[in-house]
Design a protein around this motif. Structure first.
Motif, PDB file in Angstrom:
ATOM      1  N   LYS A  55       0.851  -1.194   0.000  1.00 58.00           N
ATOM      2  CA  LYS A  55       0.000   0.000   0.000  1.00 58.00           C
ATOM      3  C   LYS A  55       0.883   1.239   0.000  1.00 58.00           C
ATOM      4  O   LYS A  55       1.672   1.470   0.907  1.00 58.00           O
ATOM      5  CB  LYS A  55      -0.923   0.006   1.215  1.00 58.00           C
ATOM      6  CG  LYS A  55      -2.029   1.053   1.114  1.00 58.00           C
ATOM      7  CD  LYS A  55      -3.000   0.922   2.253  1.00 58.00           C
ATOM      8  CE  LYS A  55      -4.177   1.854   2.120  1.00 58.00           C
ATOM      9  NZ  LYS A  55      -3.920   3.160   1.591  1.00 58.00           N
ATOM     10  N   LEU A  56       0.753   2.015  -1.066  1.00 59.49           N
ATOM     11  CA  LEU A  56       1.535   3.242  -1.184  1.00 59.49           C
ATOM     12  C   LEU A  56       0.911   4.356  -0.345  1.00 59.49           C
ATOM     13  O   LEU A  56      -0.295   4.358  -0.099  1.00 59.49           O
ATOM     14  CB  LEU A  56       1.598   3.687  -2.648  1.00 59.49           C
ATOM     15  CG  LEU A  56       2.347   2.749  -3.599  1.00 59.49           C
ATOM     16  CD1 LEU A  56       2.176   3.227  -5.032  1.00 59.49           C
ATOM     17  CD2 LEU A  56       3.817   2.692  -3.235  1.00 59.49           C
ATOM     18  N   PRO A  57       1.729   5.328   0.087  1.00 58.65           N
ATOM     19  CA  PRO A  57       1.164   6.478   0.806  1.00 58.65           C
ATOM     20  C   PRO A  57       0.183   7.222  -0.082  1.00 58.65           C
ATOM     21  O   PRO A  57       0.348   7.301  -1.296  1.00 58.65           O
ATOM     22  CB  PRO A  57       2.390   7.346   1.099  1.00 58.65           C
ATOM     23  CG  PRO A  57       3.566   6.447   0.948  1.00 58.65           C
ATOM     24  CD  PRO A  57       3.175   5.424  -0.059  1.00 58.65           C
ATOM     25  N   SER A  58      -0.835   7.747   0.514  1.00 62.71           N
ATOM     26  CA  SER A  58      -1.812   8.548  -0.232  1.00 62.71           C
ATOM     27  C   SER A  58      -1.900   9.917   0.398  1.00 62.71           C
ATOM     28  O   SER A  58      -1.220  10.218   1.386  1.00 62.71           O
ATOM     29  CB  SER A  58      -3.187   7.876  -0.201  1.00 62.71           C
ATOM     30  OG  SER A  58      -3.742   7.967   1.103  1.00 62.71           O
ATOM     31  N   ILE A  59      -2.753  10.754  -0.169  1.00 59.49           N
ATOM     32  CA  ILE A  59      -2.901  12.110   0.351  1.00 59.49           C
ATOM     33  C   ILE A  59      -3.454  12.107   1.771  1.00 59.49           C
ATOM     34  O   ILE A  59      -3.251  13.055   2.539  1.00 59.49           O
ATOM     35  CB  ILE A  59      -3.792  12.941  -0.604  1.00 59.49           C
ATOM     36  CG1 ILE A  59      -3.459  14.431  -0.456  1.00 59.49           C
ATOM     37  CG2 ILE A  59      -5.255  12.677  -0.369  1.00 59.49           C
ATOM     38  CD1 ILE A  59      -2.022  14.763  -0.754  1.00 59.49           C
ATOM     39  N   TYR A  60      -4.108  11.012   2.145  1.00 56.86           N
ATOM     40  CA  TYR A  60      -4.636  10.907   3.505  1.00 56.86           C
ATOM     41  C   TYR A  60      -3.519  10.865   4.550  1.00 56.86           C
ATOM     42  O   TYR A  60      -3.736  11.197   5.710  1.00 56.86           O
ATOM     43  CB  TYR A  60      -5.519   9.665   3.637  1.00 56.86           C
ATOM     44  CG  TYR A  60      -6.735   9.694   2.746  1.00 56.86           C
ATOM     45  CD1 TYR A  60      -7.783  10.571   3.001  1.00 56.86           C
ATOM     46  CD2 TYR A  60      -6.834   8.860   1.639  1.00 56.86           C
ATOM     47  CE1 TYR A  60      -8.898  10.612   2.178  1.00 56.86           C
ATOM     48  CE2 TYR A  60      -7.938   8.896   0.811  1.00 56.86           C
ATOM     49  CZ  TYR A  60      -8.970   9.770   1.080  1.00 56.86           C
ATOM     50  OH  TYR A  60     -10.071   9.819   0.272  1.00 56.86           O
ATOM     51  N   ASN A  61      -2.317  10.434   4.118  1.00 53.60           N
ATOM     52  CA  ASN A  61      -1.191  10.426   5.055  1.00 53.60           C
ATOM     53  C   ASN A  61      -0.743  11.844   5.411  1.00 53.60           C
ATOM     54  O   ASN A  61      -0.219  12.090   6.487  1.00 53.60           O
ATOM     55  CB  ASN A  61      -0.006   9.664   4.454  1.00 53.60           C
ATOM     56  CG  ASN A  61      -0.305   8.193   4.260  1.00 53.60           C
ATOM     57  OD1 ASN A  61      -0.740   7.776   3.200  1.00 53.60           O
ATOM     58  ND2 ASN A  61      -0.085   7.389   5.297  1.00 53.60           N
ATOM     59  N   PHE A  62      -0.939  12.782   4.471  1.00 54.73           N
ATOM     60  CA  PHE A  62      -0.511  14.161   4.692  1.00 54.73           C
ATOM     61  C   PHE A  62      -1.650  15.039   5.207  1.00 54.73           C
ATOM     62  O   PHE A  62      -1.414  16.026   5.896  1.00 54.73           O
ATOM     63  CB  PHE A  62       0.058  14.740   3.395  1.00 54.73           C
ATOM     64  CG  PHE A  62       1.136  13.890   2.793  1.00 54.73           C
ATOM     65  CD1 PHE A  62       2.395  13.853   3.358  1.00 54.73           C
ATOM     66  CD2 PHE A  62       0.883  13.118   1.667  1.00 54.73           C
ATOM     67  CE1 PHE A  62       3.394  13.058   2.818  1.00 54.73           C
ATOM     68  CE2 PHE A  62       1.875  12.322   1.115  1.00 54.73           C
ATOM     69  CZ  PHE A  62       3.133  12.281   1.695  1.00 54.73           C
ATOM     70  N   LEU A  63      -2.863  14.668   4.850  1.00 51.10           N
ATOM     71  CA  LEU A  63      -4.038  15.420   5.283  1.00 51.10           C
ATOM     72  C   LEU A  63      -5.077  14.440   5.828  1.00 51.10           C
ATOM     73  O   LEU A  63      -6.114  14.183   5.200  1.00 51.10           O
ATOM     74  CB  LEU A  63      -4.615  16.240   4.114  1.00 51.10           C
ATOM     75  CG  LEU A  63      -3.714  17.372   3.613  1.00 51.10           C
ATOM     76  CD1 LEU A  63      -4.149  17.845   2.240  1.00 51.10           C
ATOM     77  CD2 LEU A  63      -3.724  18.537   4.583  1.00 51.10           C
ATOM     78  N   PRO A  64      -4.815  13.876   6.996  1.00 55.94           N
ATOM     79  CA  PRO A  64      -5.703  12.828   7.527  1.00 55.94           C
ATOM     80  C   PRO A  64      -7.117  13.303   7.833  1.00 55.94           C
ATOM     81  O   PRO A  64      -8.028  12.476   7.941  1.00 55.94           O
ATOM     82  CB  PRO A  64      -4.989  12.385   8.809  1.00 55.94           C
ATOM     83  CG  PRO A  64      -4.083  13.516   9.174  1.00 55.94           C
ATOM     84  CD  PRO A  64      -3.667  14.131   7.882  1.00 55.94           C
TER      85      PRO A  64
END
Length: 535
Positions: free
Chosen positions: A103-112
């Motif tokens: 699972k690659l990082p997604s934008i949710y990792n930066f803006l949870p």
């Protein structure tokens, strides 16, 4: 005796080959007619355009594959939780055997905070006819300004500077970056009223983000030594640009970042498109084409490369202003740690290509950041026309409105400058008393100018005093108490124009009457009264 080619020395052979390689194309080029060369240029341009559209279609394919992968991932999660029908589970197991997912990082990792509301990445408001597949997408973000808004003047200028073909191949996206849905609806309605034909044709989209799109801005980290209010302002701006680009990336081939307080040069769409296709045709590896030297105005990107910017802005939105982030992204692409400033700058110039002269000028004085006044001007844009001069019929002019400095009504009528009046009040007039009564064919009054677009005449009528008023009904709404006939009024864009029927008779006085108090000063940048000469 001429030596045979095979008898030449290796050095002389190379010289002959070089001469052939240089001279033959020159001979062929000289044999081409101007018509042939034009056709070749058109063909190259068409190939470049097809290549750009092919890249756009490939990006759409990648996007659809991403959605398929996401759906597959969700199905696998259902399998693991045993919430799926047995037959379907068997089918999926057969297709995914011996597969290990990372699972690659997604934008949710930066803006949870996006996870808190499934609608956080959906526009809260959309006014659109669904136009897509155009060459040019223009992004115009706007916010509520405390002093004055330039948005309508900017949209009017952009549309006026395009021809019919350019308008048909362009989409303007207005992002109202406010979460007050009443205000967003008000702006959208204003655009719809002032540009009905363009809205109906799908030329203008209006969107706004949802409240849940933004994180808690009060809890942002203070960076770069800026005060907290400025950090909030520039961080929100980064998020706004990312939202606008996310909406725009599937709509066309090229994306141009603009602002809501600018002017454009005539046929700017064709100029930008031709320059971009020329770079593609010559296989130059550019990332941004820059058509304005100021900030983030006039920056053109391929829509297929917008994900680079969107991800970068969302990752570092709290850290630096948008134009700095663009510079850092390009530096990361081409500058190594051991490269000196000079060579790094040269490498960046290959990806960040500047076009001269500039196609856009910044006109806004009051920033969207409260209390910030900015007088940034692009010197490469050239001189801005602040008034239009015409030869008008001889007349005495007068007004109760106090002029600012040397900007008198007399000079405006003579075409020497524009009239700039201080705070018009109800009942104020601008009178033009002709030296002798005349038939008037047409009239045009234009208020405001590019530097002060909000200094217009609002709720103002155009009236004439006819030499002979044949059987005028004094009770009619078209006739004032002192006998003037109302023949027109200023529209929402600050323009009054029309014709006068000869049946009304000769006119001895033309006047403008203000009917409501204005919060702004008023500029009359064009006065054009055309006398109807006898045939």
């Amino acid at each position: 005796m001429t030596p045979h080619f095979t008898t030449l020395t290796p050095v002389r052979k190379r010289c002959v080959i070089v001469l052939v390689l240089v001279l033959v194309p020159c001979v062929i080029l000289n044999l081409l007619t101007p018509s042939d060369m034009r056709e070749e240029a058109v063909l190259q341009n068409s190939i470049a355009e097809l290549q750009a559209k092919l890249e756009h279609l490939h990006a759409k394919y990648i996007s659809s594959q991403e959605e398929i992968n996401l759906l597959s991932h969700q199905l696998l999660q259902l399998i693991e939780s045993n919430h799926i029908l047995p037959d379907l589970q068997l089918l999926i197991n057969n297709g995914t055997s011996n597969v290990t997912n990372i699972k690659l990082p997604s934008i949710y990792n930066f803006l949870p905070h996006f996870l808190n509301d499934p609608n956080s990445l959906r526009p809260a408001f959309v006014q659109s006819k669904g136009r897509s597949g155009v060459s040019m997408v223009l992004g115009v973000p706007t916010v509520k300004r405390e002093v004055q808004s330039y948005l309508m003047a900017t949209l009017k200028n952009l549309l006026d500077r395009m021809n019919t073909a350019e308008i048909a191949d362009t989409l303007i996206i207005v992002l109202v970056a406010e979460t007050d849905i009443d205000y967003v609806t008000y702006v959208a309605k204003q655009i719809e009223v002032q540009f009905p034909n363009e809205c109906e044709a799908g030329v203008i989209d209006v969107i706004s983000p949802s409240l849940s799109y933004y994180p808690n801005l009060s809890k942002l980290r203070d960076t770069l030594g800026d005060d907290h209010q400025r950090v909030i302002w520039r961080s929100k701006q980064n998020l706004d640009f990312a939202f606008l680009m996310s909406y725009a990336q599937t709509k066309g081939t090229f994306y141009v970042q603009l602002e809501d307080d600018i002017l454009a040069k005539k046929n700017f769409i064709t100029t930008m498109k031709s320059f971009a296709l020329q770079k593609i045709g010559t296989k130059e590896n550019w990332f941004v084409l820059d058509f304005c030297q100021l900030g983030f105005i006039g920056k053109l990107f391929k829509c297929v490369e917008l994900p680079w910017l969107i991800q970068f802005f969302l990752m570092f939105y709290n850290d630096k202003p948008v134009d700095w982030l663009l510079d850092h992204l390009i530096s990361t692409k081409v500058c190594s740690l051991d490269m000196d400033h000079k060579h790094c700058k040269m490498a960046k110039a290959e990806l960040w290509v500047h076009y001269k002269p500039s196609l856009f000028q910044h006109i806004g004085t009051h920033s969207s950041l409260k209390g910030k006044v900015q007088k940034l001007k692009d010197k490469q844009f050239g001189k801005i026309t602040l008034f239009y001069a015409h030869e008008n019929p001889e007349a005495i002019v007068e007004t109760q409105i106090k002029p600012y400095k040397q900007y008198t009504l007399q000079k405006a009528y003579k075409g020497e400058s524009f009239f700039w009046g201080l705070l018009p009040q109800p009942g104020d007039h601008l009178k033009f008393k002709f030296s002798h009564p005349i038939f008037i064919k047409k009239y045009l009054f234009r208020s405001g100018n590019p530097e002060h677009p909000s200094d217009r005449f609002y709720n103002t009528t155009v009236e004439v005093l006819a030499e002979v008023s044949p059987l005028l009904d004094r009770n009619s709404n078209d006739v004032t108490e002192d006998g003037y006939v109302i023949i027109g009024k200023f529209d929402v864009l600050g323009v009054a124009e029309g014709t006068i029927d000869r049946k009304l008779g000769k006119v001895s006085v033309l006047r403008l009457t203000i009917h409501s108090e204005s919060e702004n000063w008023a500029i009359l940048s064009e006065i054009h009264i055309i006398e109807d000469q006898p045939s």
